[in-house]
Design a protein around this motif. Structure first.
Motif, PDB file in Angstrom:
ATOM      1  N   ILE A   1      13.688   8.566 -42.513  1.00 28.14           N
ATOM      2  CA  ILE A   1      12.706   9.568 -42.108  1.00 28.14           C
ATOM      3  C   ILE A   1      11.709   8.900 -41.164  1.00 28.14           C
ATOM      4  O   ILE A   1      10.849   8.137 -41.580  1.00 28.14           O
ATOM      5  CB  ILE A   1      11.958  10.165 -43.324  1.00 28.14           C
ATOM      6  CG1 ILE A   1      12.938  10.816 -44.297  1.00 28.14           C
ATOM      7  CG2 ILE A   1      10.904  11.166 -42.860  1.00 28.14           C
ATOM      8  CD1 ILE A   1      12.284  11.357 -45.550  1.00 28.14           C
ATOM      9  N   GLU A   2      11.876   9.176 -39.877  1.00 25.15           N
ATOM     10  CA  GLU A   2      10.969   8.650 -38.857  1.00 25.15           C
ATOM     11  C   GLU A   2      10.030   9.769 -38.433  1.00 25.15           C
ATOM     12  O   GLU A   2      10.481  10.823 -37.970  1.00 25.15           O
ATOM     13  CB  GLU A   2      11.760   8.136 -37.651  1.00 25.15           C
ATOM     14  CG  GLU A   2      12.550   6.864 -37.910  1.00 25.15           C
ATOM     15  CD  GLU A   2      11.678   5.624 -37.860  1.00 25.15           C
ATOM     16  OE1 GLU A   2      10.438   5.763 -37.721  1.00 25.15           O
ATOM     17  OE2 GLU A   2      12.240   4.521 -37.960  1.00 25.15           O
ATOM     18  N   ARG A   3       8.722   9.549 -38.599  1.00 24.70           N
ATOM     19  CA  ARG A   3       7.740  10.549 -38.214  1.00 24.70           C
ATOM     20  C   ARG A   3       6.803   9.949 -37.180  1.00 24.70           C
ATOM     21  O   ARG A   3       6.372   8.797 -37.313  1.00 24.70           O
ATOM     22  CB  ARG A   3       6.955  11.022 -39.431  1.00 24.70           C
ATOM     23  CG  ARG A   3       7.826  11.624 -40.528  1.00 24.70           C
ATOM     24  CD  ARG A   3       6.987  11.927 -41.754  1.00 24.70           C
ATOM     25  NE  ARG A   3       5.970  12.924 -41.467  1.00 24.70           N
ATOM     26  CZ  ARG A   3       4.806  13.004 -42.116  1.00 24.70           C
ATOM     27  NH1 ARG A   3       4.517  12.126 -43.065  1.00 24.70           N
ATOM     28  NH2 ARG A   3       3.928  13.931 -41.801  1.00 24.70           N
ATOM     29  N   GLU A   4       6.471  10.712 -36.190  1.00 26.79           N
ATOM     30  CA  GLU A   4       5.597  10.214 -35.133  1.00 26.79           C
ATOM     31  C   GLU A   4       4.201   9.938 -35.682  1.00 26.79           C
ATOM     32  O   GLU A   4       3.603  10.776 -36.366  1.00 26.79           O
ATOM     33  CB  GLU A   4       5.507  11.231 -33.992  1.00 26.79           C
ATOM     34  CG  GLU A   4       4.719  10.733 -32.800  1.00 26.79           C
ATOM     35  CD  GLU A   4       4.718  11.715 -31.647  1.00 26.79           C
ATOM     36  OE1 GLU A   4       4.163  11.376 -30.588  1.00 26.79           O
ATOM     37  OE2 GLU A   4       5.282  12.824 -31.817  1.00 26.79           O
ATOM     38  N   ASN A   5       3.691   8.743 -35.389  1.00 25.25           N
ATOM     39  CA  ASN A   5       2.338   8.349 -35.787  1.00 25.25           C
ATOM     40  C   ASN A   5       2.104   8.472 -37.292  1.00 25.25           C
ATOM     41  O   ASN A   5       1.018   8.861 -37.733  1.00 25.25           O
ATOM     42  CB  ASN A   5       1.288   9.174 -35.032  1.00 25.25           C
ATOM     43  CG  ASN A   5       1.290   8.880 -33.549  1.00 25.25           C
ATOM     44  OD1 ASN A   5       1.833   7.870 -33.105  1.00 25.25           O
ATOM     45  ND2 ASN A   5       0.700   9.768 -32.769  1.00 25.25           N
ATOM     46  N   ALA A   6       3.111   8.156 -38.071  1.00 25.81           N
ATOM     47  CA  ALA A   6       2.982   8.167 -39.531  1.00 25.81           C
ATOM     48  C   ALA A   6       3.671   6.927 -40.091  1.00 25.81           C
ATOM     49  O   ALA A   6       4.857   6.688 -39.814  1.00 25.81           O
ATOM     50  CB  ALA A   6       3.599   9.435 -40.122  1.00 25.81           C
ATOM     51  N   LEU A   7       2.933   6.139 -40.865  1.00 28.74           N
ATOM     52  CA  LEU A   7       3.451   4.893 -41.413  1.00 28.74           C
ATOM     53  C   LEU A   7       2.972   4.712 -42.844  1.00 28.74           C
ATOM     54  O   LEU A   7       1.892   5.187 -43.211  1.00 28.74           O
ATOM     55  CB  LEU A   7       2.965   3.694 -40.576  1.00 28.74           C
ATOM     56  CG  LEU A   7       3.306   3.673 -39.078  1.00 28.74           C
ATOM     57  CD1 LEU A   7       2.492   2.601 -38.367  1.00 28.74           C
ATOM     58  CD2 LEU A   7       4.791   3.436 -38.877  1.00 28.74           C
ATOM     59  N   PHE A   8       3.771   4.037 -43.655  1.00 25.58           N
ATOM     60  CA  PHE A   8       3.271   3.543 -44.938  1.00 25.58           C
ATOM     61  C   PHE A   8       3.054   2.038 -44.775  1.00 25.58           C
ATOM     62  O   PHE A   8       3.367   1.458 -43.735  1.00 25.58           O
ATOM     63  CB  PHE A   8       4.198   3.882 -46.108  1.00 25.58           C
ATOM     64  CG  PHE A   8       5.649   3.559 -45.890  1.00 25.58           C
ATOM     65  CD1 PHE A   8       6.136   2.277 -46.097  1.00 25.58           C
ATOM     66  CD2 PHE A   8       6.552   4.543 -45.498  1.00 25.58           C
ATOM     67  CE1 PHE A   8       7.473   1.964 -45.919  1.00 25.58           C
ATOM     68  CE2 PHE A   8       7.897   4.257 -45.317  1.00 25.58           C
ATOM     69  CZ  PHE A   8       8.355   2.961 -45.525  1.00 25.58           C
ATOM     70  N   CYS A   9       2.514   1.365 -45.791  1.00 26.39           N
ATOM     71  CA  CYS A   9       2.005   0.004 -45.613  1.00 26.39           C
ATOM     72  C   CYS A   9       3.046  -0.984 -45.099  1.00 26.39           C
ATOM     73  O   CYS A   9       2.824  -1.683 -44.100  1.00 26.39           O
ATOM     74  CB  CYS A   9       1.365  -0.500 -46.904  1.00 26.39           C
ATOM     75  SG  CYS A   9       2.496  -0.697 -48.317  1.00 26.39           S
ATOM     76  N   SER A  10       4.188  -1.063 -45.756  1.00 25.21           N
ATOM     77  CA  SER A  10       5.200  -2.037 -45.336  1.00 25.21           C
ATOM     78  C   SER A  10       5.881  -1.626 -44.040  1.00 25.21           C
ATOM     79  O   SER A  10       6.337  -2.474 -43.262  1.00 25.21           O
ATOM     80  CB  SER A  10       6.236  -2.257 -46.438  1.00 25.21           C
ATOM     81  OG  SER A  10       6.772  -1.033 -46.902  1.00 25.21           O
ATOM     82  N   GLN A  11       5.928  -0.326 -43.767  1.00 21.67           N
ATOM     83  CA  GLN A  11       6.448   0.148 -42.488  1.00 21.67           C
ATOM     84  C   GLN A  11       5.519  -0.293 -41.356  1.00 21.67           C
ATOM     85  O   GLN A  11       5.970  -0.708 -40.284  1.00 21.67           O
ATOM     86  CB  GLN A  11       6.575   1.673 -42.513  1.00 21.67           C
ATOM     87  CG  GLN A  11       7.232   2.267 -41.276  1.00 21.67           C
ATOM     88  CD  GLN A  11       7.321   3.782 -41.361  1.00 21.67           C
ATOM     89  OE1 GLN A  11       6.630   4.429 -42.158  1.00 21.67           O
ATOM     90  NE2 GLN A  11       8.168   4.371 -40.532  1.00 21.67           N
TER      91      GLN A  11
END
Length: 209
Positions: free
Chosen positions: A119-129
């Motif tokens: 799941i790749e979302r523009e301008n959205a990240l979790f910590c390890s990502q």
């Protein structure tokens, strides 16, 4: 251009969300941040913008002395890389920070990790990502997974990381100061945590002197 040391901070705040993630991943210390100084004065990650609200998140500069973090269990690792690679990471972080209002926390991405769905979302990240994304700028630190699948454990198990502290985050700076004073005085009796700190670059400089 010489070598630099970066630091990875892995934490477990003990919150309900942290416990749920630990249960799903069968791992502990499921939050990772990155810093460029051993005192952890500036620590970067994706996490809560408001300590009491886990659902409002994004790019954050974390304060390890805050009430929310100081009671956390943690592990701090050091990693050496070239000055050029370090600058690339810093530039990427500055780029994200400059656009931080456009970024959000990737909650759906966490579900994707658990279900093995990309799941790749523009301008959205979790910590390890986030950490994996900024590390992609380097030649030395490469992970084989796409950033959307990288977990804190993947980073923690990377070859070359050296554990320099493990314990309560609120005790980190005091432990570092005590260790430095003992090294300067030439004392031989070190605690287990202090002995681990001997692996850090700053202590190596003391030993060389």
């Amino acid at each position: 251009m010489g070598e630099r040391t970066i630091y990875f901070l892995f934490t477990d705040t003990g919150t309900y969300l942290a416990r749920a993630i630990n249960y799903c991943t069968k791992q502990s210390l499921n939050h990772v941040s990155i810093s460029f100084d051993h005192d952890l004065r500036e620590v970067y990650s994706f996490g809560r913008k408001r300590p009491k609200n886990p659902f409002i998140g994004g790019f954050v500069k974390e304060d390890i002395r805050s009430d929310f973090l100081k009671e956390s269990s943690c592990a701090v690792y050091a990693y050496q890389l070239s000055a050029d690679d370090c600058e690339k990471i810093q530039e990427k972080i500055k780029e994200i920070e400059a656009q931080k209002n456009n970024y959000k926390y990737n909650f759906l991405g966490l579900i994707g990790v658990l279900l093995r769905i990309e799941i790749e979302r523009e301008n959205a990240l979790f910590c390890s990502q986030f950490v994996a994304t900024v590390l992609r700028e380097t030649e030395a630190f490469q992970v084989t997974k796409p950033p959307c699948f990288v977990t804190p454990a993947d980073i923690r198990n990377h070859v070359g990381l050296k554990l320099i502290y493990q314990g309560k985050l609120g005790d980190y700076q005091q432990c570092m100061q005590v260790t430095e004073r003992r090294l300067i005085k030439g004392e031989q009796s070190l605690t287990k945590q202090s002995f681990i700190y001997l692996l850090s670059e700053k202590v190596k400089r003391f030993v060389i002197r």
